[in-house]
Write an enzyme that holds these catalytic residues in place. Structure first.
Site, short mmCIF file in Angstrom:
data_model
loop_
_atom_site.label_atom_id
_atom_site.label_comp_id
_atom_site.label_asym_id
_atom_site.label_seq_id
_atom_site.Cartn_x
_atom_site.Cartn_y
_atom_site.Cartn_z
NE ARG A 261 -3.65 -2.41 2.32
CZ ARG A 261 -4.63 -2.66 3.18
NH1 ARG A 261 -4.95 -1.78 4.10
NH2 ARG A 261 -5.29 -3.82 3.12
CD GLU A 348 -8.60 -1.27 10.54
OE1 GLU A 348 -8.58 -2.08 9.60
OE2 GLU A 348 -8.60 -0.03 10.37
NE ARG A 389 -2.44 -1.87 11.19
CZ ARG A 389 -3.29 -0.88 10.96
NH1 ARG A 389 -4.45 -0.86 11.62
NH2 ARG A 389 -3.02 0.08 10.09
#
Length: 423
Positions: A261, A348, A389
């Site tokens: 990304r 998140e 994450r």
């Protein structure tokens, strides 16, 4: 993609619901105006083609009667030229209408919170209790660098900002995590896949990244090929332009893949650590379902992601995203956010969405009902989980005062019985 015919039938309803997602009423008006021109051109073309057929019949009759057909032939040529001109205009109009429709986001489910951004998100539930530390918890990037298992400096040297090297137990921890996730998803009925990591434009269009979000991805120069931003793209496009046998539904698939990304527009956000990288690993879940089952399947998928969190012993909460915070293709999204002690907040770690038939329309994925009639499937996708994450969350939640990190019990079999990461 939204059905233009349905927009034409209920323009005010689409303006109301899409307005909650930032779409201006004039965008709908402009689309319908162009659609009207398109239909007028197509009707005029069909009318002229009927005239041409009539003239062709007249010419044939004149030839049979050995009469002069030159006037009719000249008229047919004139009509043919007009048809060619109108066909070109109609094709341009069709492309314009399709492009305008392709840039509209999905209709939000009527039950989700309405709001401009994340401030309107609604918490559904909390799972687990954040740990009380008797020392000042450190950020995961500091823990990783102190333990010599993450090297951000050399990642930046070799590739630039937002890249990292995992080293030793850091690399092993990441590998243990995604193997654990895949094993858990297999137990839940998902078929594991290894997908292409580079896809064509049709695939990016099918899942809704193109044409609107080209700036968010990495494209191969001179080619209509893109490095995947998520395995959702190749997993969802697996059945593109196909009819799935009804008896096969629902279909569950999962895959580990790198995600690439560009993070356009994220300057200054999460510049340190593993939260916002240009390249990261993610285990993705995708489902194809019948429309009547899709929201039940969304809750199951959210529970599948939550199962990983609970077995890892990571506190998290589940929120439903508002209309203004939801992704382009989603009709409803549940986010799972993990507790990050150093930031004293939830971040998140998974996003589970039902796109209803939005992606299926773009990718032409259908099934036949018991009467043989074709319908679009509903597609769902969710992170199960974002691996980097999860590493960050483990480092922060399982850190010890001496700088070591305790390894969650469920991961120890994947790490040959190791119980701690030490320097």
């Amino acid at each position: 993609m939204l059905d233009v015919k349905m927009i034409r039938q209920e323009p005010d309803e689409f303006k109301r619901r899409l307005g909650t997602r930032g779409v201006q009423p004039e965008e709908i008006d402009n689309l319908l105006a162009e659609d009207k021109k398109r239909r007028e051109l197509l009707n005029r073309t069909e009318e002229l083609k009927r005239q041409r057929n009539d003239v062709s019949g007249q010419i044939a009759q004149a030839k049979r009667n050995k009469e002069d057909a030159s006037a009719a032939i000249a008229k047919m040529r004139e009509v043919g030229q007009e048809i060619k001109k109108l066909d070109e205009q109609a094709n341009e109009a069709v492309e314009l209408v399709n492009d305008m429709a392709a840039r509209l986001p999905n209709l939000p489910n009527e039950t989700i919170p309405v709001g401009p951004d994340e401030s309107a998100n609604v918490e559904l539930r909390k799972v687990g209790t954040p740990r009380e530390f008797d020392f000042e918890p450190k950020a995961h990037w500091d823990i990783g660098e102190d333990l010599d298992i993450l090297d951000f400096e050399r990642g930046a040297k070799v590739s630039g900002a937002r890249f990292v090297y995992y080293k030793g137990m850091g690399a092993k921890l990441e590998r243990a995590l995604y193997n654990f996730m895949l094993d858990e998803h297999e137990k839940e009925g998902y078929t594991e896949m290894i997908t292409p990591y580079i896809v064509n434009d049709a695939s990016m269009f099918g899942t809704g990244q193109f044409p609107k979000f080209k700036e968010d991805v990495y494209q191969l120069q001179g080619q209509h090929m893109t490095m995947i931003p998520t395995a959702e793209v190749p997993l969802t496009n697996y059945y593109r332009d196909e009819v799935i046998p009804t008896e096969d539904l629902p279909v569950y698939v999962t895959a580990l893949s790198p995600s690439f990304r560009s993070e356009a527009g994220s300057a200054g956000r999460d510049t340190r650590g593993l939260i916002r990288m240009h390249q990261f690993n993610k285990v993705e879940m995708v489902k194809y379902t019948k429309p009547e089952n899709s929201y039940e399947e969304l809750e199951k998928m959210t529970a599948n992601a939550g199962n990983i969190m609970e077995k890892l012993g990571l506190p998290y909460h589940v929120i439903t995203l508002s209309t203004g915070d939801m992704g382009f293709s989603a009709a409803m999204t549940h986010d799972l956010e993990v507790w990050m002690p150093a930031q004293n907040t939830y971040r998140e770690i998974s996003s589970c969405s039902n796109t209803e038939d939005f992606q299926a329309r773009r990718a032409h994925i259908q099934y036949r009902d018991d009467n043989g009639k074709l319908h679009f499937v509903h597609t769902l996708n969710g992170s199960g989980l974002a691996v980097g994450r999860t590493v960050a969350a483990i480092l922060e939640n399982y850190q010890n005062e001496d700088g070591s990190v305790t390894i969650p019990e469920v991961l120890r079999p994947y790490l040959h019985g190791a119980t701690k990461i030490t320097k």
